[in-house]
Scaffold this motif. Structure first.
Motif, mmCIF file in Angstrom:
data_model
loop_
_atom_site.group_PDB
_atom_site.id
_atom_site.type_symbol
_atom_site.label_atom_id
_atom_site.label_comp_id
_atom_site.label_asym_id
_atom_site.label_seq_id
_atom_site.Cartn_x
_atom_site.Cartn_y
_atom_site.Cartn_z
ATOM 1 N N HIS A 1 -0.192 24.997 75.932
ATOM 2 C CA HIS A 1 0.769 25.282 74.866
ATOM 3 C C HIS A 1 1.591 24.029 74.557
ATOM 4 C CE1 HIS A 1 0.057 29.605 74.681
ATOM 5 N NE2 HIS A 1 0.006 29.601 76.010
ATOM 6 N N VAL A 2 1.824 23.803 73.276
ATOM 7 C CA VAL A 2 2.560 22.633 72.800
ATOM 8 C C VAL A 2 3.613 23.082 71.798
ATOM 9 C CG1 VAL A 2 2.388 20.424 71.587
ATOM 10 C CG2 VAL A 2 0.535 21.149 73.094
ATOM 11 N N VAL A 3 4.813 22.523 71.905
ATOM 12 C CA VAL A 3 5.886 22.763 70.941
ATOM 13 C C VAL A 3 6.295 21.424 70.341
ATOM 14 C CG1 VAL A 3 8.271 23.528 70.614
ATOM 15 C CG2 VAL A 3 6.723 24.843 72.097
ATOM 16 N N LEU A 4 6.335 21.360 69.013
ATOM 17 C CA LEU A 4 6.772 20.167 68.284
ATOM 18 C C LEU A 4 8.042 20.512 67.523
ATOM 19 C CD1 LEU A 4 6.039 17.224 67.358
ATOM 20 C CD2 LEU A 4 4.881 18.286 65.406
ATOM 21 N N VAL A 5 9.103 19.724 67.736
ATOM 22 C CA VAL A 5 10.414 19.986 67.128
ATOM 23 C C VAL A 5 10.790 18.838 66.207
ATOM 24 C CG1 VAL A 5 12.884 20.339 67.571
ATOM 25 C CG2 VAL A 5 11.182 21.356 69.104
ATOM 26 N N ARG A 6 11.175 19.173 64.977
ATOM 27 C CA ARG A 6 11.716 18.189 64.033
ATOM 28 C C ARG A 6 13.240 18.186 64.178
ATOM 29 N NH1 ARG A 6 13.530 19.670 59.171
ATOM 30 N NH2 ARG A 6 12.111 21.475 59.169
ATOM 31 N N HIS A 7 13.791 17.020 64.482
ATOM 32 C CA HIS A 7 15.226 16.936 64.760
ATOM 33 C C HIS A 7 16.035 16.595 63.510
ATOM 34 C CE1 HIS A 7 14.810 17.559 69.019
ATOM 35 N NE2 HIS A 7 13.814 16.690 69.032
ATOM 36 N N ASP A 8 17.310 16.917 63.589
ATOM 37 C CA ASP A 8 18.231 16.633 62.492
ATOM 38 C C ASP A 8 18.371 15.123 62.291
ATOM 39 O OD1 ASP A 8 18.544 19.369 62.571
ATOM 40 O OD2 ASP A 8 20.524 19.307 63.536
ATOM 41 N N HIS A 9 18.758 14.724 61.078
ATOM 42 C CA HIS A 9 18.916 13.301 60.780
ATOM 43 C C HIS A 9 19.951 12.643 61.685
ATOM 44 C CE1 HIS A 9 16.184 13.302 57.430
ATOM 45 N NE2 HIS A 9 16.842 14.274 56.813
ATOM 46 N N ALA A 10 20.996 13.385 62.048
ATOM 47 C CA ALA A 10 22.024 12.825 62.925
ATOM 48 C C ALA A 10 21.430 12.453 64.286
ATOM 49 C CB ALA A 10 23.174 13.817 63.097
ATOM 50 N N VAL A 11 20.471 13.232 64.744
ATOM 51 C CA VAL A 11 19.813 12.940 66.021
ATOM 52 C C VAL A 11 18.982 11.670 65.893
ATOM 53 C CG1 VAL A 11 18.218 13.788 67.776
ATOM 54 C CG2 VAL A 11 19.773 15.385 66.629
ATOM 55 N N ALA A 12 18.235 11.541 64.787
ATOM 56 C CA ALA A 12 17.434 10.333 64.556
ATOM 57 C C ALA A 12 18.322 9.097 64.510
ATOM 58 C CB ALA A 12 16.645 10.479 63.263
ATOM 59 N N ARG A 13 19.471 9.192 63.862
ATOM 60 C CA ARG A 13 20.388 8.043 63.797
ATOM 61 C C ARG A 13 20.924 7.706 65.183
ATOM 62 N NH1 ARG A 13 22.239 10.798 59.113
ATOM 63 N NH2 ARG A 13 24.063 11.552 60.243
ATOM 64 N N TYR A 14 21.229 8.729 65.972
ATOM 65 C CA TYR A 14 21.752 8.502 67.316
ATOM 66 C C TYR A 14 20.716 7.805 68.196
ATOM 67 C CZ TYR A 14 23.972 9.547 71.813
ATOM 68 O OH TYR A 14 24.540 9.446 73.050
ATOM 69 N N VAL A 15 19.485 8.259 68.132
ATOM 70 C CA VAL A 15 18.408 7.616 68.894
ATOM 71 C C VAL A 15 18.200 6.192 68.400
ATOM 72 C CG1 VAL A 15 15.923 7.675 69.358
ATOM 73 C CG2 VAL A 15 17.278 9.772 69.539
#
Length: 202
Positions: A70-84
């Motif tokens: 089983h695999v789960v793929l999550v699309r994160h919020d833009h704020a998370v992308a900026r933080y990373v």
């Protein structure tokens, strides 16, 4: 802002790294993520251990095959992308996290998930051919959940991030995680119940 998928960096270890040359030599493929286990465990001791979403987002896909499990793929919020992006010192326009070899998922496609929310339990892959572990990826391009780049290193360098420096900065230590519970009358319906972080070695 970020949670570690196993609860805390100090509770975990990386057994196979990003673009790990040892993995390439043994398996014959590049490794686009990291393989995680709890610190101090071996064999299948981690089977069923809760896997947590690293940050808020929406479940992009829940998939299964006989290799991945089983695999789960999550699309994160833009704020998370900026933080990373700030952690890595580069611009990250979009970010997905992928959690593979789960024994069961406990989320569904389109579901809104929170940072630190349980999304499944650690498993062994679809053919049960591995010791229990979590294969974890960070992607900056939308690829199918079951996509595997093989030896295409240029695809990995373009579409994936090394999770290790990001996981090292997971600053939200989770003190309240979950046990995966099997309903014996409906074994295909996994459930979770609250448990204190101390149950997992805090």
């Amino acid at each position: 802002m970020l949670f570690h998928p196993l609860g805390s960096p100090k509770w975990s270890r990386i057994d196979a790294g990003f673009l790990d040359p040892g993995y390439l030599k043994i398996v014959g493929s590049e490794h686009p993520g990291v393989d995680l286990n709890r610190a101090g465990t071996s064999g299948d001791a981690d089977l069923g251990h809760p896997v947590l979403c690293i940050a808020p987002g929406v479940v992009e896909e829940v998939a299964h095959d006989e290799v991945w499990g089983h695999v789960v793929l999550v699309r994160h919020d833009h704020a998370v992308a900026r933080y990373v992006g700030r952690i890595l010192g580069r611009e990250i326009p979009a970010l997905w996290s992928q959690y593979a070899h789960l024994i069961w998922p406990v989320v569904e496609k389109g579901q809104r998930v929170l940072g630190g929310q349980a999304i499944g339990g650690m498993g062994k892959g679809g053919r049960q051919r591995y010791w229990a572990h979590l294969h974890f990826e960070l992607r900056v391009s939308l690829l199918p959940a079951l996509y595997w780049p093989g030896k295409r290193r240029e695809v990995i360098e373009r579409s994936y991030l090394d999770p290790a420096p990001v996981l090292a900065k997971t600053d939200q230590e989770h003190r309240y995680v979950w046990h995966l519970v099997v309903n014996l009358t409906k074994p295909d319906m996994p459930q979770v119940r609250p448990a204190r972080g101390e149950d997992f070695g805090a």
